[in-house]
Design an enzyme around this catalytic site. Structure first.
Site, PDB file in Angstrom:
ATOM      1  N   ASP A  32       0.826  -1.204   0.000  1.00 36.58           N
ATOM      2  CA  ASP A  32       0.000   0.000   0.000  1.00 36.58           C
ATOM      3  C   ASP A  32       0.867   1.264   0.000  1.00 36.58           C
ATOM      4  O   ASP A  32       0.569   2.237  -0.677  1.00 36.58           O
ATOM      5  CB  ASP A  32      -0.900   0.052   1.249  1.00 36.58           C
ATOM      6  CG  ASP A  32      -1.977  -1.020   1.204  1.00 36.58           C
ATOM      7  OD1 ASP A  32      -1.945  -1.841   0.261  1.00 36.58           O
ATOM      8  OD2 ASP A  32      -2.829  -1.036   2.109  1.00 36.58           O
ATOM      9  N   GLU A  34       3.885   1.722  -1.135  1.00 37.33           N
ATOM     10  CA  GLU A  34       4.516   1.979  -2.445  1.00 37.33           C
ATOM     11  C   GLU A  34       3.494   2.591  -3.398  1.00 37.33           C
ATOM     12  O   GLU A  34       3.791   3.503  -4.162  1.00 37.33           O
ATOM     13  CB  GLU A  34       5.020   0.671  -3.055  1.00 37.33           C
ATOM     14  CG  GLU A  34       6.296   0.164  -2.450  1.00 37.33           C
ATOM     15  CD  GLU A  34       6.650  -1.196  -3.033  1.00 37.33           C
ATOM     16  OE1 GLU A  34       7.060  -1.253  -4.199  1.00 37.33           O
ATOM     17  OE2 GLU A  34       6.459  -2.194  -2.316  1.00 37.33           O
ATOM     18  N   TYR A  35       2.286   2.057  -3.305  1.00 39.62           N
ATOM     19  CA  TYR A  35       1.196   2.557  -4.139  1.00 39.62           C
ATOM     20  C   TYR A  35       0.944   4.031  -3.821  1.00 39.62           C
ATOM     21  O   TYR A  35       0.859   4.870  -4.718  1.00 39.62           O
ATOM     22  CB  TYR A  35      -0.055   1.720  -3.876  1.00 39.62           C
ATOM     23  CG  TYR A  35      -1.273   2.167  -4.644  1.00 39.62           C
ATOM     24  CD1 TYR A  35      -1.477   1.749  -5.954  1.00 39.62           C
ATOM     25  CD2 TYR A  35      -2.210   3.002  -4.057  1.00 39.62           C
ATOM     26  CE1 TYR A  35      -2.579   2.157  -6.655  1.00 39.62           C
ATOM     27  CE2 TYR A  35      -3.329   3.414  -4.749  1.00 39.62           C
ATOM     28  CZ  TYR A  35      -3.516   2.989  -6.054  1.00 39.62           C
ATOM     29  OH  TYR A  35      -4.616   3.399  -6.754  1.00 39.62           O
ATOM     30  N   SER A  81     -30.153 -15.611  13.364  1.00 40.98           N
ATOM     31  CA  SER A  81     -30.738 -14.455  14.027  1.00 40.98           C
ATOM     32  C   SER A  81     -31.095 -14.876  15.447  1.00 40.98           C
ATOM     33  O   SER A  81     -30.711 -15.961  15.894  1.00 40.98           O
ATOM     34  CB  SER A  81     -31.920 -13.916  13.231  1.00 40.98           C
ATOM     35  OG  SER A  81     -33.047 -14.664  13.511  1.00 40.98           O
ATOM     36  N   LYS A 114     -27.974  -4.127  21.818  1.00 39.16           N
ATOM     37  CA  LYS A 114     -28.350  -4.595  20.486  1.00 39.16           C
ATOM     38  C   LYS A 114     -28.355  -3.390  19.555  1.00 39.16           C
ATOM     39  O   LYS A 114     -29.316  -2.622  19.498  1.00 39.16           O
ATOM     40  CB  LYS A 114     -29.724  -5.263  20.528  1.00 39.16           C
ATOM     41  CG  LYS A 114     -30.082  -5.943  19.226  1.00 39.16           C
ATOM     42  CD  LYS A 114     -31.303  -6.827  19.418  1.00 39.16           C
ATOM     43  CE  LYS A 114     -31.620  -7.624  18.179  1.00 39.16           C
ATOM     44  NZ  LYS A 114     -31.809  -6.809  16.983  1.00 39.16           N
ATOM     45  N   CYS A 402     -44.834  33.265   0.803  1.00 36.57           N
ATOM     46  CA  CYS A 402     -44.441  33.030   2.194  1.00 36.57           C
ATOM     47  C   CYS A 402     -45.635  33.265   3.127  1.00 36.57           C
ATOM     48  O   CYS A 402     -46.264  34.322   3.061  1.00 36.57           O
ATOM     49  CB  CYS A 402     -43.292  33.955   2.551  1.00 36.57           C
ATOM     50  SG  CYS A 402     -42.853  33.886   4.298  1.00 36.57           S
ATOM     51  N   CYS A 405     -44.619  36.644   5.330  1.00 34.62           N
ATOM     52  CA  CYS A 405     -44.478  37.999   4.781  1.00 34.62           C
ATOM     53  C   CYS A 405     -45.126  38.148   3.408  1.00 34.62           C
ATOM     54  O   CYS A 405     -45.212  39.253   2.878  1.00 34.62           O
ATOM     55  CB  CYS A 405     -43.003  38.388   4.695  1.00 34.62           C
ATOM     56  SG  CYS A 405     -42.122  37.524   3.392  1.00 34.62           S
TER      57      CYS A 405
HETATM   58  S1  IVH Z   1     -25.557 -11.944  18.118  1.00 33.00           S
HETATM   59  C1  IVH Z   1     -26.291 -16.126  16.783  1.00 33.00           C
HETATM   60  N1  IVH Z   1     -24.997  -9.600  19.241  1.00 33.00           N
HETATM   61  O1  IVH Z   1     -29.304  -8.400  15.989  1.00 33.00           O
HETATM   62  C2  IVH Z   1     -26.334 -14.733  17.297  1.00 33.00           C
HETATM   63  N2  IVH Z   1     -26.462  -9.644  17.383  1.00 33.00           N
HETATM   64  O2  IVH Z   1     -31.708 -10.247  15.941  1.00 33.00           O
HETATM   65  C3  IVH Z   1     -26.501 -13.728  16.269  1.00 33.00           C
HETATM   66  N3  IVH Z   1     -27.269  -7.440  16.701  1.00 33.00           N
HETATM   67  O3  IVH Z   1     -28.597 -10.226  13.072  1.00 33.00           O
HETATM   68  C4  IVH Z   1     -26.396 -12.311  16.644  1.00 33.00           C
HETATM   69  N4  IVH Z   1     -26.196  -6.282  18.233  1.00 33.00           N
HETATM   70  O4  IVH Z   1     -27.624  -7.862  13.275  1.00 33.00           O
HETATM   71  C5  IVH Z   1     -25.675 -10.259  18.273  1.00 33.00           C
HETATM   72  N5  IVH Z   1     -24.418  -7.635  20.303  1.00 33.00           N
HETATM   73  C6  IVH Z   1     -25.077  -8.277  19.351  1.00 33.00           C
HETATM   74  C7  IVH Z   1     -25.899  -7.588  18.420  1.00 33.00           C
HETATM   75  C8  IVH Z   1     -26.575  -8.314  17.451  1.00 33.00           C
HETATM   76  C9  IVH Z   1     -27.012  -6.214  17.193  1.00 33.00           C
HETATM   77  C10 IVH Z   1     -28.175  -7.717  15.560  1.00 33.00           C
HETATM   78  C11 IVH Z   1     -27.540  -8.578  14.476  1.00 33.00           C
HETATM   79  C12 IVH Z   1     -28.409  -9.802  14.381  1.00 33.00           C
HETATM   80  C13 IVH Z   1     -29.688  -9.351  15.017  1.00 33.00           C
HETATM   81  C14 IVH Z   1     -30.381 -10.539  15.657  1.00 33.00           C
END
Ligand code: IVH
Length: 661
Positions: A32, A34-35, A81, A114, A402, A405
């Site tokens: 990087d 060198e680039y 999820s 979250k 307006c 005014c």
């Molecule tokens: S763990 C197998 N940790 O929430 C466990 N998820 O409803 C998978 N998310 O798709 C997820 N903060 O996009 C995990 N501290 C956290 C998180 C988190 C946000 C989101 C993530 C996931 C969704 C699940």
């Protein structure tokens, strides 16, 4: 020396080759650094020979070749999820299941915020970032490596004993970056993003990495995996290792030993979520021990060892009863929905901003419709979408004149906002006064809406400079104004004369010039007069000032009314100069020069000005610290001293050449 045109062509060809290797084929042949060095050589040549600069030069495309689309890539193990717990009972059910399945063994939880973003996996090999993949359907995602590379919190190199590993985490956009992005989009006449999550998703999937780089995404990691499995036997240990490796890990993660503790923490964050710089929609609770995670296993779609405690959405449904129009400081007309009052997350909401005409069109909104309103963070409530069209609905049109005014309203090409063209519109004046007096600007305590309304409506104040002519007698007769508070206001106005130049610049309300830009302008130019007379090009020498801001400054000062106003503020005794704590930018930055003898055309003062404008300092005496001595006719002892110390001397012509860079 080779012909510069030939040199430029060869360098460009070389850079294009490497760009292709790096960005398109993912097979770099050089480092990087060198680039970057090659790129800098080309930039320098093009600066010396601007006539040889072509729009397709590699220097004109920082961020590399746009991609045509994203390639689909399988994940090392599914990105699952989480099941949700929507209340205390559901959270306790989760804990009961965990306890039962673990057959009485001790266990502990790790809680994490979250974050409301998008999950993304990032791969590293031999300490180097190699690939980033979006969640996609959980099994197969999209390769967004080049875009992810622009995320500054994603380290490109790490010192790790592991040859290959993967991190998983959340890509988010802070509310601040989100608001800024939407404001920029408004200015460009583009549609707004509905929330930071959508903005982050859109930014990560842009085909041009250069644009992603401008979006300021952030990446918070929460899993460290090797071959698709946790790298350590405790989740907490993984978080510690991630932090140690230089990844961003959310600082609010905690170990909790009981579900009571977890619930308390979830509750506490619900009340404090506005204080965070990014949106969260709950708390993730994970069993810490990886062995216990294995025992608990998975259902078809989610792990049994984790749950998302989700906060109720801060949304509610209500009816749009009317649409009002507000006129802001810049004359922009903002439509505001008047709602049938509704409670959203503990607050009664009766108004929500609709931003501009395009937003109303995007929503397809008419008066009488039922809509979903949302509160997020500390921003003004907004209409998210129509939930059902009203039986009696009425289309809304922005007025052609307006509402305050009666002057004409215009919408310039490429702008999202329509504006009242009357610079003296009382609505604009009131907003300007409130802005002028606000904290962080001139900080005039007591100059609130009630006072501003009266001063403008009675014609006592016709522009912000009039504030400095106010006397006690002007104020005491106003409603809700005693002698004591009137005296306080006058004193506060007087005190505001001491506000430093950056605040005075901010107070003018020039478009795009907020507190931060004002500081950079003051730093770079040192005085209001210098800013007023600076050209478009000169303005852009200031930090973070691009063509858009420069244009707004030039336009502001091109208005005779504005120049008069600034002149009156000067007369009122406001601070128009600034002793910068930092050296000025320019070709002579960091250099100290001494002028001696009579120069052929420049007077001493003119020479000094030239040097200072180029960022240099002028000193009266020659010392070891002197960078150059500018020598004219009849130079005496200073020239001798310069020779003695071996300091470089310059003629006036040479000085001019240096100062021009
Ligand atoms: S763990 C197998 N940790 O929430 C466990 N998820 O409803 C998978 N998310 O798709 C997820 N903060 O996009 C995990 N501290 C956290 C998180 C988190 C946000 C989101 C993530 C996931 C969704 C699940």
């Amino acid at each position: 020396m080779k012909d510069p045109a030939v040199q430029i062509e060869q360098l460009s060809e070389e850079l294009r080759h490497h760009e292709h290797q790096y960005y398109v084929l993912d097979a770099p042949e050089i480092a990087d650094a060198e680039y970057d060095a090659l790129m800098r050589r080309l930039q320098a040549l093009e600066t010396q020979h601007p006539e040889l600069l072509t729009p397709d030069s590699p220097t004109q495309r920082v961020g590399g070749k746009p991609r045509e689309g994203f390639i689909k890539v399988p994940h090392s193990s599914p990105l699952l999820s989480l099941d949700n717990a929507l209340n205390e009972a559901e959270l306790r059910d989760f804990d009961r299941r965990v306890r039962d399945l673990l057959g009485g063994a001790e266990y502990r939880y790790v809680t994490e915020l979250k974050l409301d973003g998008l999950s993304m996996a990032a791969h590293y090999r031999d300490g180097k970032f190699t690939q980033a993949i979006t969640r996609g359907d959980g099994t197969v995602g999209e390769d967004v490596t080049e875009n992810a590379r622009t995320i500054r919190s994603l380290p490109l190199r790490v010192k790790s004993g592991l040859t290959a590993f993967e991190v998983r985490g959340e890509t988010v956009m802070s509310r601040r970056a989100f608001e800024r992005l939407n404001a920029e989009r408004d200015a460009k006449g583009l549609s707004r993003f509905a929330n930071p999550r959508n903005a982050a998703a859109g930014s990560l999937r842009l085909l041009e990495p250069r644009l992603t780089a401008e979006r300021r995404l952030e990446y918070y990691t929460y899993f460290l995996l090797t071959e698709g499995r946790p790298a350590f036997d405790s989740h907490w240990r993984s978080l510690e290792e991630l932090r140690h490796l230089g990844f961003q890990v959310n600082p609010h993660s905690k170990i909790c030993r009981t579900i009571d503790e977890v619930f308390e923490l979830c509750n506490a964050w619900e009340g404090k979520r506005e204080e965070l710089p990014y949106d969260i929609d709950g708390v993730v609770v994970k069993v810490d021990s990886v062995e216990q995670q294995r025992q608990l296993g998975f259902t078809a779609k989610a792990p049994r060892w984790a749950i998302a405690y989700k906060y109720p959405a801060r949304q509610a449904t209500t009816t749009v009863e009317a649409i009002e129009v507000q006129v802001g400081r810049t004359g922009a007309l903002t439509p505001v929905a008047c709602l049938k009052p509704v409670e959203v997350g503990g607050v009664t909401v009766s108004r929500a901003t609709l931003h501009n005409e395009d937003e109303i069109e995007r929503l397809g909104l008419q008066i009488g419709d039922e809509v979903v309103v949302e509160r997020s963070g500390d921003v003004i409530p907004k209409v998210v979408r129509i939930s059902s069209q009203g039986c009696y609905r009425k289309a809304f049109r922005l007025p052609s004149h307006c509402p305050v005014c009666g002057s004409k309203v215009v919408r310039e090409a490429g702008e999202a906002a329509s504006r009242c063209i009357n610079a003296n519109c009382p609505a604009r004046l009131k907003e300007s006064l409130l802005h002028f007096a606000s904290r962080g600007v001139m900080n005039i305590d007591g100059m609130g809406e009630a006072l501003v309304d009266q001063l403008v409506d009675r014609g006592t104040v016709r522009n912000v400079a009039d504030l400095y002519d106010l006397t006690l007698a002007d104020l005491v007769n106003l409603e809700r104004m005693g002698v004591k508070s009137a005296g306080n206001v006058i004193r506060n106005i007087d005190r505001s004369r001491q506000s430093p130049l950056p605040r005075v610049i901010t107070s003018l309300g020039i478009r795009f010039v907020g507190e931060r830009t004002a500081v950079f302008l003051a730093e770079a130019f040192g005085s209001m007069v210098a800013i007023e007379h600076a050209s478009l090009e000169e303005l852009q020498l200031a930090e973070e000032v691009g063509p858009k801001v420069a244009e707004a400054v030039v336009q502001y000062f091109s208005e005779p009314g504005n120049r008069d106003l600034v002149g009156r503020l000067l007369k009122a005794g406001l601070q128009f100069t600034y002793a910068s704590s930092r050296p000025k930018a320019g070709p002579l930055q960091g250099k100290t020069l001494v002028v001696t003898g009579t120069l052929p055309t420049l007077s001493r003062d003119q020479a000094k000005q030239l040097i200072e404008q180029a960022g240099g300092k002028v000193s009266g005496a020659v010392s070891k610290k002197t960078s150059y001595v500018v020598v004219g006719e009849d130079a005496g002892s200073k020239l001798a001293k310069a020779r003695e110390l071996g300091i470089c001397t310059l003629t006036e012509d040479e000085l001019r050449a240096l100062a021009e860079g």
